[in-house]
Scaffold this motif. Sequence first.
Motif, PDB file in Angstrom:
ATOM      1  N   GLU A 325      -1.295  10.063   7.335  1.00 31.19           N
ATOM      2  CA  GLU A 325      -1.555   9.173   6.205  1.00 31.19           C
ATOM      3  C   GLU A 325      -2.742   9.669   5.381  1.00 31.19           C
ATOM      4  N   CYS A 329      -2.622  10.747   1.462  1.00 31.88           N
ATOM      5  CA  CYS A 329      -3.504  10.146   0.454  1.00 31.88           C
ATOM      6  C   CYS A 329      -4.259  11.219  -0.329  1.00 31.88           C
ATOM      7  N   THR A 390       9.484   5.315   1.874  1.00 31.04           N
ATOM      8  CA  THR A 390       8.057   5.045   2.088  1.00 31.04           C
ATOM      9  C   THR A 390       7.181   5.804   1.102  1.00 31.04           C
ATOM     10  N   LYS A 394       4.602   4.378  -1.927  1.00 24.08           N
ATOM     11  CA  LYS A 394       3.179   4.744  -2.042  1.00 24.08           C
ATOM     12  C   LYS A 394       2.884   5.303  -3.430  1.00 24.08           C
ATOM     13  N   ARG A 397       2.674   2.763  -6.282  1.00 22.95           N
ATOM     14  CA  ARG A 397       1.454   1.952  -6.325  1.00 22.95           C
ATOM     15  C   ARG A 397       0.334   2.656  -7.095  1.00 22.95           C
TER      16      ARG A 397
END
Length: 794
Positions: A325, A329, A390, A394, A397
């Motif tokens: 993760e 990011c 998924t 992400k 957003r």
Amino acid sequence: MAEADDFASQELHLAPFKGSARKRRKSDHKCRVFSPPEQSALKEYEKLQLRTRRVLSNTYQKLIQAAFLDEGIPGGIKYLINRLLALIGKPSLDPIYIGLFGATGAGKSSLLNAIIHQAMFLPVSGESTCTSCIVQVSSSSCEQYEAKIHLLSDQEWKEELRNLTKLLQRPEEEDGEDDSWDRDNAVEEAIWKLQVLYGNGAERKSYEELLREKPRAKIPNSRIITLKGEEANELSVKLDPYIRTQMRHTDGRPVRTQIWPLIKYVEVTLPRSEVIPEGVVLVDIPGTGDFNSKIDEMWKRTIDKCSVIWVISDIEKISGGETHEELLCESIKACQRGVCQEIALVATKSDKLHLPEYLRERKGENWEFESQREAILERNEAVNQQNNRTLKEKLRRILPTDSKILEASDLVYTVSAQEYWRQELLNEEETEISKLRDFIRKKFLEKKRKTVTDYVTEAFGVLLLADTLNSQDGLTNEFFHLSSLRRFVEERIQLLQTDVDRCFSRVQHPLQEGVRNARASYRRILSGCLTRSKGNQGFHQTLKAVCLRDGVYASRTLARIDLNEAITQPIYDSVDPVFGNIFRVGKDTSSALIFHIDTFKRSLQEKMAEVMIKRGWKSDSCKHNFLVQEINAILGDLEGQILRKKKRIYESLCSSIQNDLKLCYEEAAHITGKKACERMKDAIRRGVDRQVAEGLFERAQERMKTQFQQLKNGIIEKVKGSVSTMLILASPREDLSKELSDVKREYREMEKLYNSLREIAENAVMRRGMQEFLMRMSPRKVSYPRNSTLVLCD
């Protein structure tokens, strides 16, 4: 022509192995990526680019010889000479960086080896950290395999040495009962670096003492070590000790290379390879940065220059893993601040599956598998679909909902490097290595086509200028007076300034909201960063390392710590969607900066066409064409300027926070003695509280707004200056035509090259149609490359 043919032939008949002609032919057939129609189109584009460069060079030689005969060079000719020099020096293709970004043991090196079709070329080692530094792999026209190991400069190492010795300082008042000196990762790594370079006991010496010591390894003055090999495995053996993580031997044996703490990054160049066409650079990026500030900066810069990032993760750890993760990011942030426009998840080791366990998990779902292979394929498809959804969630957003990246059909790949070589459970296509190669191929073809088209078009514009300046008296009475166009340009620049202001103003409200959120949450975030499940045990020196690096700590094994970024994140969460909209490309929307620049460009071109129609001039007037091409070139350069400034704007928030907290970190770093770890934490908390009370986040907000203002001013100044120069050059100037060499021959040749762009595109479309027809008629005979569609000249 013969030179161009030879050069293009060399570029396109490529081989991944050096060796006999028979070996090269065999390997080339195995890994050939480009179809024959694509090879033909590429060859034509190469010839076109070479001939264009030759015409520009001839024109430059003529102008420079004539200019040296005069005492002063007129401004118009000087402008023309500078434009020619810039075009002649342009690379044939800006590198396409594709980053393989993953954690320890994710299989980055194994995957890269499979893509380049070189088994065991980069070191691989199961679950342990294997590749210790950034490794860039590309191909060129060289005859040998070559690697360049770039080392820290003498000054950079001194800075590193100072920080390492500060980190290892243990004042006498700290007794053995204090838990602050438990050897954590930061200390172990610092000790190991010093021992490797200076020998056992180096960790107990001061900075000044170590400066007087000579490193055990010989360091070249150039700070570059060059290795070469006739064969891939020959270079691989030489390269291995430099890029493989050097682990401490329990039996006291020395490490294989005593220079690895100085290694900044490694460049590997393969002989001509069609698997990696010249211009594509695959970058093996370790999952975290480095304690050394210069290496850590290099790590971040490398991520930011990648136009494509593949986040690499073991298929069994791709869902929900904390490290995965964090890497994802970081990659998404690269889309915001850097040039990255495409992200994909690559799940490695997709052949791994314990069938009895998998069947037990599927109990009650009526799944029946005749073989392990069927179960693997079903599991891989499920992983693909789940992670595709998924990842898109992400990205939505953070990025605009209609971003190009969200339209990609392949956001997830399930690959197996091991099965690529073995093919016991999966065939080559099912390992999906060919899918990644196909992606590289399409990316290269698309970039090559655009680069050559833009290059030839801009070159034609420069030759139009030369021809225009050389024939002024024939056009003086024909071409219109430019005063009306100048007035129109001034009005449009004012409108552009208003549009840019309005575009940038959209970030004001999210910035203010983000600042409020940051003020409300910074204590909770900071507390989370400073709290460890094991208490302070083993955390003292790590925290000291964080403070020595102004709030940032990165090691080769632990997750990255960045206090500045953590407390700034609420502002980024608020700003990101708007920021993405402002700097988006490829979408026609009024919220995007590039939309307003394109609108300005179209308005100028339409105005010129309108004036020409009213005056009854031909649409192919030299000056009209020159003005159109120059506008395209000017605003094309502007896009690059915006992209470079974008990174500075995005990072201004975090940079501002880090700069304002420097004194706070310095104070904490000097704390020693009893309960030093808790006292350091308190010092950080107090320092941050004090700065927040004095406007820490508000100052960051103002600095970002200032960066936006500077970008706006730069855009307007660039447009004003360049368009003004362009209109002056288009004005009738008899003094220039008398001093300018005759370049009509070069202009006519350039005009033919410009017109041939359309012919190449039409030929490629015709070849594609023929290929599709042959594949329908005889699929077995015309079957490669798999999943191939001609994309060069859509």
